[in-house]
Scaffold this motif. Structure first.
Motif, mmCIF file in Angstrom:
data_model
loop_
_atom_site.group_PDB
_atom_site.id
_atom_site.type_symbol
_atom_site.label_atom_id
_atom_site.label_comp_id
_atom_site.label_asym_id
_atom_site.label_seq_id
_atom_site.Cartn_x
_atom_site.Cartn_y
_atom_site.Cartn_z
ATOM 1 N N THR A 140 -27.047 -19.612 -3.282
ATOM 2 C CA THR A 140 -25.734 -19.644 -2.641
ATOM 3 C C THR A 140 -24.835 -20.636 -3.359
ATOM 4 O O THR A 140 -25.220 -21.788 -3.600
ATOM 5 C CB THR A 140 -25.851 -20.039 -1.161
ATOM 6 N N LEU A 141 -23.644 -20.172 -3.683
ATOM 7 C CA LEU A 141 -22.653 -20.979 -4.398
ATOM 8 C C LEU A 141 -21.508 -21.326 -3.464
ATOM 9 O O LEU A 141 -20.939 -20.438 -2.814
ATOM 10 C CB LEU A 141 -22.126 -20.204 -5.605
ATOM 11 N N ILE A 142 -21.177 -22.610 -3.387
ATOM 12 C CA ILE A 142 -20.017 -23.068 -2.618
ATOM 13 C C ILE A 142 -19.038 -23.733 -3.577
ATOM 14 O O ILE A 142 -19.421 -24.575 -4.390
ATOM 15 C CB ILE A 142 -20.420 -24.084 -1.536
ATOM 16 N N LEU A 143 -17.791 -23.337 -3.487
ATOM 17 C CA LEU A 143 -16.724 -23.969 -4.255
ATOM 18 C C LEU A 143 -15.877 -24.788 -3.292
ATOM 19 O O LEU A 143 -15.481 -24.291 -2.236
ATOM 20 C CB LEU A 143 -15.845 -22.915 -4.937
ATOM 21 N N CYS A 144 -15.607 -26.028 -3.643
ATOM 22 C CA CYS A 144 -14.830 -26.912 -2.778
ATOM 23 C C CYS A 144 -13.626 -27.441 -3.550
ATOM 24 O O CYS A 144 -13.784 -28.143 -4.556
ATOM 25 C CB CYS A 144 -15.700 -28.065 -2.291
ATOM 26 N N PHE A 145 -12.441 -27.082 -3.095
ATOM 27 C CA PHE A 145 -11.194 -27.571 -3.686
ATOM 28 C C PHE A 145 -10.638 -28.619 -2.717
ATOM 29 O O PHE A 145 -10.082 -28.293 -1.683
ATOM 30 C CB PHE A 145 -10.220 -26.422 -3.897
ATOM 31 N N GLN A 146 -10.820 -29.878 -3.081
ATOM 32 C CA GLN A 146 -10.594 -30.991 -2.161
ATOM 33 C C GLN A 146 -9.206 -31.609 -2.287
ATOM 34 O O GLN A 146 -8.765 -31.927 -3.399
ATOM 35 C CB GLN A 146 -11.657 -32.060 -2.419
ATOM 36 N N PRO A 147 -8.531 -31.830 -1.172
ATOM 37 C CA PRO A 147 -7.226 -32.505 -1.217
ATOM 38 C C PRO A 147 -7.388 -34.019 -1.238
ATOM 39 O O PRO A 147 -8.485 -34.559 -1.046
ATOM 40 C CB PRO A 147 -6.589 -32.065 0.111
ATOM 41 N N ALA A 148 -6.298 -34.705 -1.508
ATOM 42 C CA ALA A 148 -6.132 -36.141 -1.235
ATOM 43 C C ALA A 148 -7.203 -37.043 -1.827
ATOM 44 O O ALA A 148 -7.541 -38.062 -1.230
ATOM 45 C CB ALA A 148 -6.038 -36.365 0.282
ATOM 46 N N GLU A 149 -7.698 -36.724 -3.011
ATOM 47 C CA GLU A 149 -8.628 -37.653 -3.665
ATOM 48 C C GLU A 149 -7.910 -38.944 -4.023
ATOM 49 O O GLU A 149 -8.506 -40.025 -3.970
ATOM 50 C CB GLU A 149 -9.216 -37.005 -4.924
ATOM 51 N N GLU A 150 -6.632 -38.837 -4.378
ATOM 52 C CA GLU A 150 -5.888 -40.018 -4.809
ATOM 53 C C GLU A 150 -5.656 -41.020 -3.687
ATOM 54 O O GLU A 150 -5.269 -42.162 -3.943
ATOM 55 C CB GLU A 150 -4.540 -39.606 -5.420
ATOM 56 N N ARG A 151 -5.898 -40.611 -2.466
ATOM 57 C CA ARG A 151 -5.822 -41.551 -1.350
ATOM 58 C C ARG A 151 -7.206 -41.872 -0.788
ATOM 59 O O ARG A 151 -7.331 -42.541 0.238
ATOM 60 C CB ARG A 151 -4.911 -40.985 -0.247
ATOM 61 N N GLY A 152 -8.237 -41.392 -1.457
ATOM 62 C CA GLY A 152 -9.599 -41.683 -1.032
ATOM 63 C C GLY A 152 -9.933 -41.126 0.330
ATOM 64 O O GLY A 152 -10.834 -41.633 1.012
ATOM 65 N N ALA A 153 -9.247 -40.065 0.728
ATOM 66 C CA ALA A 153 -9.369 -39.590 2.106
ATOM 67 C C ALA A 153 -9.703 -38.111 2.227
ATOM 68 O O ALA A 153 -10.057 -37.648 3.313
ATOM 69 C CB ALA A 153 -8.060 -39.860 2.856
ATOM 70 N N GLY A 154 -9.598 -37.355 1.140
ATOM 71 C CA GLY A 154 -9.739 -35.912 1.239
ATOM 72 C C GLY A 154 -11.142 -35.432 1.544
ATOM 73 O O GLY A 154 -11.337 -34.511 2.351
ATOM 74 N N ALA A 155 -12.140 -36.020 0.896
ATOM 75 C CA ALA A 155 -13.520 -35.599 1.151
ATOM 76 C C ALA A 155 -13.899 -35.872 2.601
ATOM 77 O O ALA A 155 -14.482 -35.022 3.290
ATOM 78 C CB ALA A 155 -14.472 -36.310 0.200
ATOM 79 N N LYS A 156 -13.566 -37.061 3.080
ATOM 80 C CA LYS A 156 -13.850 -37.414 4.464
ATOM 81 C C LYS A 156 -13.130 -36.479 5.424
ATOM 82 O O LYS A 156 -13.706 -36.034 6.437
ATOM 83 C CB LYS A 156 -13.438 -38.859 4.720
ATOM 84 N N ALA A 157 -11.871 -36.159 5.112
ATOM 85 C CA ALA A 157 -11.094 -35.272 5.981
ATOM 86 C C ALA A 157 -11.727 -33.888 6.072
ATOM 87 O O ALA A 157 -11.779 -33.288 7.156
ATOM 88 C CB ALA A 157 -9.657 -35.163 5.468
ATOM 89 N N MET A 158 -12.212 -33.368 4.948
ATOM 90 C CA MET A 158 -12.841 -32.046 4.970
ATOM 91 C C MET A 158 -14.130 -32.070 5.789
ATOM 92 O O MET A 158 -14.385 -31.162 6.593
ATOM 93 C CB MET A 158 -13.126 -31.569 3.544
#
Length: 424
Positions: A140-158
């Motif tokens: 199984t392949l998952i692609l993750c296009f993550q927002p807000a890396e520049e604020r250090g918050a996008g991964a946590k938000a997702m």
């Protein structure tokens, strides 16, 4: 079974189309948590592949896509998608002219100054190749296009918005970043891959006075200047020279008129460290100095230090890194470095793995023109080359294909059909 290199060669998509897509993303950047049109373009592209289950609007404008293709391991590949409040000065024909309001409501010129446009395009190209090559892999392949890396918050938000309720939990997580290395160079390493980073706002309260009567005021600019200089002694005199540590005061705002000592000064600080113990020492010393400089200035006002962004340490799992070493070396040959220098910047990528106690690995690859890089190296001027966050940092279009190949190699390393089918 064909080799990974054979699969890439047989199923690589149209280069011209993706190079044009890269130019589009480069010229249409969007700031953190405002990546609406970027995300829409990603969703449209994935839907046109007719192979993925697509989940938009996760943690803001994050996008995840799933391709289930038989038994085996589940791997997540991540690309970040946000731009920066930087005015582009590269002079390329597809340079960004975009402007957006930042999170403080101030309109700023906007640019993909960190190379996230490369990451997006590379992962979309990998998505097409892996969809077309379904017969060559299992899992199984998952692609993750993550927002807000520049604020250090996008991964946590997702994650907090239910990423792993919408897609299966991966067994392994892989990501990468383009850097100011020679184009074509790519590498991994074991252990610590990127430093921690903590960002602060510092408010210094003074007492406003006429410039001719400084004795009746408390000058926040002088206090700020003393604080800035003293903070630099932490790294110079309190940190082992063999360790990694940086304290940067990146902004200072105070005053309006030349004959008025202002009421206040506002600073922005960024603190980076290579090990947790050093991070704690830096933060403790920073607070001590800030308070002490207020006392030395004769001020009764306690400075206000507000912590607003944290990037965790990023560690590459040794088992995952070891598996990738073999396939990266086989595919990239002499361009691959199994002990590439640690990323001096910081990343929130690891949260996608640590939040579910799964292993991850992060690779780095170069984006600078080979002739320009080689000449600068020969002349001892590498530090003059534009790097991430520079208004001149525009990775060579060819770096899209290095990133693309790295994503595909990473996926096929863990989605080996014979190995995964044999497990069932």
């Amino acid at each position: 079974m064909p080799s990974i290199s054979d699969v890439i060669k047989s199923y690589q998509p149209d280069t011209n189309a993706y190079e044009e897509l890269y130019k589009h993303f480069h010229s249409h950047p969007e700031l953190s948590f405002q990546e609406k049109e970027t995300a829409a373009a990603i969703v449209k592209h994935l839907q046109n592949l007719n192979a993925y289950e697509v989940h938009p609007n996760i943690g803001g404008y994050g996008v995840a896509a799933v391709l289930k293709n038989g038994p085996g391991i589940t791997i997540l590949l991540r690309a970040d998608i946000d731009g920066l409040p930087v005015e582009e000065k590269s002079g390329v024909a597809y340079a960004s002219k975009a402007r957006m309001k930042d999170f403080e409501g101030v309109e700023k010129p906007t640019m993909h100054a960190c190379g996230h446009d490369v990451h997006i395009t590379s992962l979309l190209a990998a998505a097409e190749t892996l969809a077309k090559a379904k017969e060559q892999w299992s899992g199984t392949l998952i692609l993750c296009f993550q927002p807000a890396e520049e604020r250090g918050a996008g991964a946590k938000a997702m994650v907090e918005d239910g990423l792993y309720d919408k897609v299966p939990e991966p067994d392994v997580v892989v990501g990468g970043h383009v850097t100011p290395l020679r184009a074509g160079v790519i590498g991994t390493k074991h252990g610590l891959m990127a430093s921690s980073a903590d960002s602060f706002e510092l408010h210094i309260e003074g007492r406003q006075a006429h410039a001719s009567t400084p004795h009746v005021g408390i000058d926040p600019i002088v206090q700020a200047a003393s604080t800035i200089l003293r903070l630099q002694t932490i790294v110079a005199r309190e940190v082992d020279p063999s360790d990694f540590a940086v304290i940067t005061v990146s902004a200072i705002h105070a005053g309006d008129k030349e004959n008025i000592i202002p009421q206040e000064a506002d600073l922005k600080l960024n603190v980076r460290a290579g090990v947790p113990e050093t991070r704690e020492r830096l933060l403790d010393s920073m607070k001590r100095i800030i308070d002490s400089e207020a006392t030395a200035s004769g001020s009764s006002f306690k400075p206000e230090l507000t912590h607003f962004t944290t990037y965790p340490f990023l560690y590459n799992d040794s088992t995952v890194a070891s598996k990738l070493e073999k396939t990266f070396a086989a595919h990239f040959g002499s361009s691959y470095n199994a002990n590439i220098p640690r990323f001096s910047a910081s990343e929130d990528f690891g949260i996608l793995a640590t939040s579910i106690n799964k292993p991850s690995c992060f690779f780095l690859y170069g984006g600078l023109d080979t002739e320009v890089y080689d000449q600068a190296e020969k002349e001892g001027k590498l530090k003059e080359l534009p790097g991430n966050h520079s208004p001149y940092f525009v990775p060579q279009i060819g770096s899209v294909w290095t990133g693309f190949e790295a994503y595909v190699v990473s996926a096929l390393t863990f989605l080996d059909k014979e190995e995964n089918v044999a497990r069932t």
